[in-house]
Write a protein that holds these residues in place. Structure first.
Motif, PDB file in Angstrom:
ATOM      1  N   PHE A 211       0.844  -1.187   0.000  1.00 36.89           N
ATOM      2  CA  PHE A 211       0.000   0.000   0.000  1.00 36.89           C
ATOM      3  C   PHE A 211       0.881   1.239   0.000  1.00 36.89           C
ATOM      4  O   PHE A 211       1.937   1.257   0.640  1.00 36.89           O
ATOM      5  CB  PHE A 211      -0.916   0.013   1.225  1.00 36.89           C
ATOM      6  CG  PHE A 211      -1.902  -1.119   1.250  1.00 36.89           C
ATOM      7  CD1 PHE A 211      -2.994  -1.119   0.399  1.00 36.89           C
ATOM      8  CD2 PHE A 211      -1.728  -2.185   2.111  1.00 36.89           C
ATOM      9  CE1 PHE A 211      -3.903  -2.166   0.413  1.00 36.89           C
ATOM     10  CE2 PHE A 211      -2.629  -3.234   2.138  1.00 36.89           C
ATOM     11  CZ  PHE A 211      -3.723  -3.225   1.277  1.00 36.89           C
ATOM     12  N   PRO A 212       0.467   2.271  -0.707  1.00 39.36           N
ATOM     13  CA  PRO A 212       1.286   3.484  -0.763  1.00 39.36           C
ATOM     14  C   PRO A 212       1.350   4.189   0.582  1.00 39.36           C
ATOM     15  O   PRO A 212       0.442   4.082   1.410  1.00 39.36           O
ATOM     16  CB  PRO A 212       0.558   4.336  -1.807  1.00 39.36           C
ATOM     17  CG  PRO A 212      -0.841   3.830  -1.818  1.00 39.36           C
ATOM     18  CD  PRO A 212      -0.755   2.371  -1.512  1.00 39.36           C
ATOM     19  N   VAL A 213       2.449   4.904   0.791  1.00 38.41           N
ATOM     20  CA  VAL A 213       2.616   5.706   1.998  1.00 38.41           C
ATOM     21  C   VAL A 213       1.826   6.992   1.824  1.00 38.41           C
ATOM     22  O   VAL A 213       2.042   7.751   0.882  1.00 38.41           O
ATOM     23  CB  VAL A 213       4.103   6.013   2.255  1.00 38.41           C
ATOM     24  CG1 VAL A 213       4.252   6.953   3.446  1.00 38.41           C
ATOM     25  CG2 VAL A 213       4.883   4.719   2.491  1.00 38.41           C
ATOM     26  N   ALA A 214       0.905   7.237   2.752  1.00 41.26           N
ATOM     27  CA  ALA A 214       0.062   8.430   2.679  1.00 41.26           C
ATOM     28  C   ALA A 214       0.638   9.585   3.480  1.00 41.26           C
ATOM     29  O   ALA A 214       0.205  10.732   3.315  1.00 41.26           O
ATOM     30  CB  ALA A 214      -1.346   8.105   3.175  1.00 41.26           C
ATOM     31  N   GLY A 215       1.602   9.296   4.371  1.00 41.67           N
ATOM     32  CA  GLY A 215       2.192  10.375   5.156  1.00 41.67           C
ATOM     33  C   GLY A 215       3.197   9.857   6.164  1.00 41.67           C
ATOM     34  O   GLY A 215       3.168   8.678   6.548  1.00 41.67           O
ATOM     35  N   ARG A 216       4.096  10.753   6.587  1.00 33.58           N
ATOM     36  CA  ARG A 216       5.086  10.454   7.617  1.00 33.58           C
ATOM     37  C   ARG A 216       5.218  11.680   8.504  1.00 33.58           C
ATOM     38  O   ARG A 216       5.352  12.802   8.002  1.00 33.58           O
ATOM     39  CB  ARG A 216       6.465  10.147   7.015  1.00 33.58           C
ATOM     40  CG  ARG A 216       6.518   9.015   6.012  1.00 33.58           C
ATOM     41  CD  ARG A 216       7.919   8.916   5.405  1.00 33.58           C
ATOM     42  NE  ARG A 216       7.973   7.987   4.287  1.00 33.58           N
ATOM     43  CZ  ARG A 216       8.328   6.713   4.390  1.00 33.58           C
ATOM     44  NH1 ARG A 216       8.675   6.230   5.569  1.00 33.58           N
ATOM     45  NH2 ARG A 216       8.352   5.928   3.325  1.00 33.58           N
ATOM     46  N   ALA A 217       5.216  11.472   9.816  1.00 31.70           N
ATOM     47  CA  ALA A 217       5.390  12.605  10.731  1.00 31.70           C
ATOM     48  C   ALA A 217       5.537  12.107  12.159  1.00 31.70           C
ATOM     49  O   ALA A 217       4.759  11.263  12.617  1.00 31.70           O
ATOM     50  CB  ALA A 217       4.201  13.564  10.645  1.00 31.70           C
ATOM     51  N   ASP A 218       6.559  12.624  12.871  1.00 36.17           N
ATOM     52  CA  ASP A 218       6.697  12.430  14.316  1.00 36.17           C
ATOM     53  C   ASP A 218       6.567  10.968  14.747  1.00 36.17           C
ATOM     54  O   ASP A 218       5.760  10.627  15.612  1.00 36.17           O
ATOM     55  CB  ASP A 218       5.657  13.271  15.065  1.00 36.17           C
ATOM     56  CG  ASP A 218       5.780  14.748  14.748  1.00 36.17           C
ATOM     57  OD1 ASP A 218       6.920  15.215  14.575  1.00 36.17           O
ATOM     58  OD2 ASP A 218       4.741  15.425  14.658  1.00 36.17           O
ATOM     59  N   GLY A 219       7.360  10.094  14.135  1.00 35.57           N
ATOM     60  CA  GLY A 219       7.357   8.698  14.536  1.00 35.57           C
ATOM     61  C   GLY A 219       6.188   7.889  14.029  1.00 35.57           C
ATOM     62  O   GLY A 219       5.960   6.768  14.490  1.00 35.57           O
ATOM     63  N   GLU A 220       5.448   8.420  13.071  1.00 34.05           N
ATOM     64  CA  GLU A 220       4.274   7.720  12.537  1.00 34.05           C
ATOM     65  C   GLU A 220       4.367   7.631  11.023  1.00 34.05           C
ATOM     66  O   GLU A 220       4.783   8.577  10.352  1.00 34.05           O
ATOM     67  CB  GLU A 220       2.991   8.453  12.922  1.00 34.05           C
ATOM     68  CG  GLU A 220       1.719   7.765  12.435  1.00 34.05           C
ATOM     69  CD  GLU A 220       0.467   8.597  12.696  1.00 34.05           C
ATOM     70  OE1 GLU A 220      -0.643   8.050  12.539  1.00 34.05           O
ATOM     71  OE2 GLU A 220       0.599   9.792  13.037  1.00 34.05           O
TER      72      GLU A 220
END
Length: 297
Positions: A211-220
């Protein structure tokens, strides 16, 4: 009841004072010896010393005697009659002998369990402690122990299981994924010493599905996909010494609701299975306690 006695020993090509200093860190935050994360860490309710209560996994004991740098004796608690201890004895200026002795009086049922399973796992853990002593004291283990099929099976069966939790507030990407959420859940496991703390290492949790990555931020990291019948996002959050797999779903029209009515019955099982599987896989691939100790020098 009969007495069970089990002895393991190894000669280490390092001064007794060097090995003893490592022994004094057993059960601490920077423990260089106990073989985590493959096995549950040794933990106590206070710094190592007489009276400290703790254990590893389901094995519970109390420190009964402590000679810094030379000997630690643990008495089993929780109704078990016995003890185990580890000692360091100098052999010369550049070598020493490390010995671990376990002695316990066991009723018939526990004696059968000891013979069939526990003895092999116990022996492997002790030998892995010896391996880590060699790694931390000399830079290498002379003959690392190999886990037998029986020990690997027992390790798999006893591996910790995910627990259901509320979707953490720190999973901000998941909480903001949709203006309206029709379903959400979260499963969580503790990070063991030496396990990766970067969420990227946990992307393989959805094994067999890309599945595509929808977002990355602050350890998530947020993965997901939109479809005509539903949209879903899987959140992988690594924070506060835990890894959390969260799911949020938005349904579309009657087809989506009917489809998800079936899926939600198997979803908890699959989510737990996937998180537990990657948790163990990453633990087995992590550096040993001895290797981590060498890397810190």
């Amino acid at each position: 009841m009969r007495t069970v006695r089990d002895v393991h020993a190894r000669t280490v090509q390092a001064p007794a004072d060097t090995v003893g200093a490592l022994l004094d860190r057993l059960g601490g935050a920077d423990d260089p010896l106990f073989p985590t994360p493959v096995w549950p860490p040794m933990r106590f309710d206070r710094p190592l010393g007489v009276g400290a209560d703790g254990g590893h996994g389901f094995v519970r004991y109390r420190v009964a005697a402590y000679e810094p740098g030379r000997r630690i004796r643990f008495d089993f608690t929780g109704g078990e009659d016995g003890w185990h201890e580890i000692t360091v004895r100098p052999l010369g200026p550049g070598s020493c002998r490390v010995e671990h002795v376990l002695q316990s009086r066991l009723p018939l049922g526990q004696r059968v369990m000891w013979t069939l399973a526990i003895r092999a796992a116990h022996g492997t853990v002790v030998e892995e402690i010896f391996d880590n002593i060699e790694r931390a004291a000399t830079g290498r283990a002379s003959a690392p122990v190999r886990r037998s099929p029986r020990v690997r099976l027992l390790n798999r069966l006893l591996w910790d299981r995910p627990r259901a939790v509320e979707l953490p507030a720190a999973a901000r990407l998941a909480h903001r994924a949709f203006p309206r959420t029709d379903f959400q859940d979260a499963w969580q496991m503790d990070l063991l010493p030496g396990m990766p703390k970067e969420p990227e290492a946990w992307e393989g949790v959805l094994r067999g599905a890309s599945f595509p990555v929808a977002g990355r931020a602050d350890g998530e990291i947020l993965l997901g996909k939109d479809a005509r019948h539903l949209d879903f996002r899987a959140s992988i959050l690594v924070a506060d010494g835990r890894v959390t797999l969260g799911t949020v779903v938005r349904l579309h029209h009657t087809t989506g609701r009917l489809y998800f009515a079936v899926v939600r019955r198997v979803h908890p099982f699959m989510a737990r299975l996937m998180l537990r599987r990657i948790h163990r896989r990453l633990a087995l691939a992590a550096p040993t306690a001895g290797e981590r100790a060498v890397a810190r020098v």
